[in-house]
Design a protein around this motif. Structure first.
Motif, short mmCIF file in Angstrom:
data_model
loop_
_atom_site.label_atom_id
_atom_site.label_comp_id
_atom_site.label_asym_id
_atom_site.label_seq_id
_atom_site.Cartn_x
_atom_site.Cartn_y
_atom_site.Cartn_z
N GLY A 193 45.32 56.30 31.80
CA GLY A 193 44.59 57.56 31.90
C GLY A 193 44.23 58.17 30.55
N GLU B 27 51.64 47.75 32.65
CA GLU B 27 50.86 48.96 32.35
C GLU B 27 51.50 49.71 31.19
N GLY C 266 43.23 52.80 37.76
CA GLY C 266 43.30 54.18 38.22
C GLY C 266 41.91 54.82 38.25
N GLY C 267 41.59 55.55 37.19
CA GLY C 267 40.36 56.35 37.14
C GLY C 267 39.11 55.62 37.58
N LYS D 82 45.86 57.15 43.26
CA LYS D 82 46.84 58.20 42.96
C LYS D 82 46.64 59.36 43.96
N HIS E 21 55.56 52.49 39.48
CA HIS E 21 54.52 53.02 38.59
C HIS E 21 55.18 53.98 37.60
N SER F 295 43.52 52.08 31.58
CA SER F 295 42.13 52.35 31.18
C SER F 295 41.23 51.12 31.31
#
Ligand code: PEP
Length: 253
Positions: free
Chosen positions: A175, A169, A236-237, A11, A97, A215
């Motif tokens: 997130g 997703e 992501g994270g 991101k 996305h 996640s």
């Protein structure tokens, strides 16, 4: 056999220096990718060339842009074309996305155009779909995701859909630390594959990699990826932490 893919989505995070440190740390961790597995790095535009260079000589490791524009070229200040991405040897492009659908009003039609121009330029789309919590609570998630696929992908030919990559997703899991259960992920992935099979036939549906995103972490990737219709993840994270993303790569089937 369809590809198993661990795709990072950085991101709008990291400076150039931080991105270099992350890649150096990640590449120093032993991880193995067999013929059927891929690691994909979805990084901000300014870092694409750098990350591509860092991956040079690495087998089955690729870079992805996080977006491209739907027009060929011209007076579109601030946009980046598929042709530009191809000219710097980008492999994949993440399209649709939920953050882009929500904050940048990307419509089904615009995404169909982005898919087309990406394919015309030899980029492989990672096409994202997924429902909001309110849609799931109303029990409408299957229809919602089916519409996203139909409206933006079903104009493609069988040849174009062979080996395609889709990321499911659920927005409520992105997130938030709230992962879909293994059963919820498998149920939706099987639904997506059955919708694809109805349109294109079972053989093509079976060739399509369907990644789960929402996640995914080092400690839950293995069980999610073990589901029969889950072919890896869009992350992501956890992709911002070298040890975590390495563990996620090592969790691929
Ligand atoms: C994503 O942005 O695609 C995503 C799945 O994020 P996270 O892993 O942080 O939920």
């Amino acid at each position: 056999m369809r590809k198993q893919i661990a795709a990072a989505n950085w991101k709008m995070n990291l400076t150039l220096q931080q991105s270099e440190a992350l890649m150096n740390e990640l590449l120093a961790i032993p991880h193995t990718l067999n013929e059927n597995q891929q690691a994909v790095f979805g990084v901000p535009f300014p870092y694409l060339i750098n990350v591509k260079n860092k991956l040079s000589g690495k087998k089955n490791a690729f870079v992805a842009a996080q977006n491209c524009y739907d027009k060929k070229s011209g007076a579109y200040t601030g946009e980046v074309s598929a042709e530009m991405l191809k000219s710097i040897s980008v492999d994949y492009v993440i399209l649709g996305h939920s953050e882009r659908r929500e904050y940048f009003n990307e419509s089904h039609a615009m995404l169909a155009a982005k898919v087309n121009i990406s394919l015309e330029n030899g980029l492989k789309p990672i096409f994202c779909c997924g429902e909001a919590l309110s849609v799931r609570e109303a029990g409408n998630e299957n229809n919602f995701v089916e519409t996203q696929l139909k409206e933006s992908l079903f104009h493609l030919s069988a040849a174009q859909m062979t080996g395609f990559v889709i990321a499911y997703e659920p927005i409520w899991a992105i997130g938030t630390g709230k992962t879909a259960s293994n059963e919820q992920a498998q149920q939706m992935h099987a639904h997506i594959r059955s919708v694809l099979a109805k349109q294109y036939g079972q053989a093509i549906a079976d060739s399509i990699s369907i990644l789960y995103g929402g996640s995914v972490k080092a400690n839950n990737a293995k069980e999610i990826f073990a589901q029969p219709d889950v072919d890896g993840g869009l992350v992501g994270g956890a992709s911002l932490v070298a040890a975590d993303f390495a563990a996620i790569i090592n969790s691929l089937k």
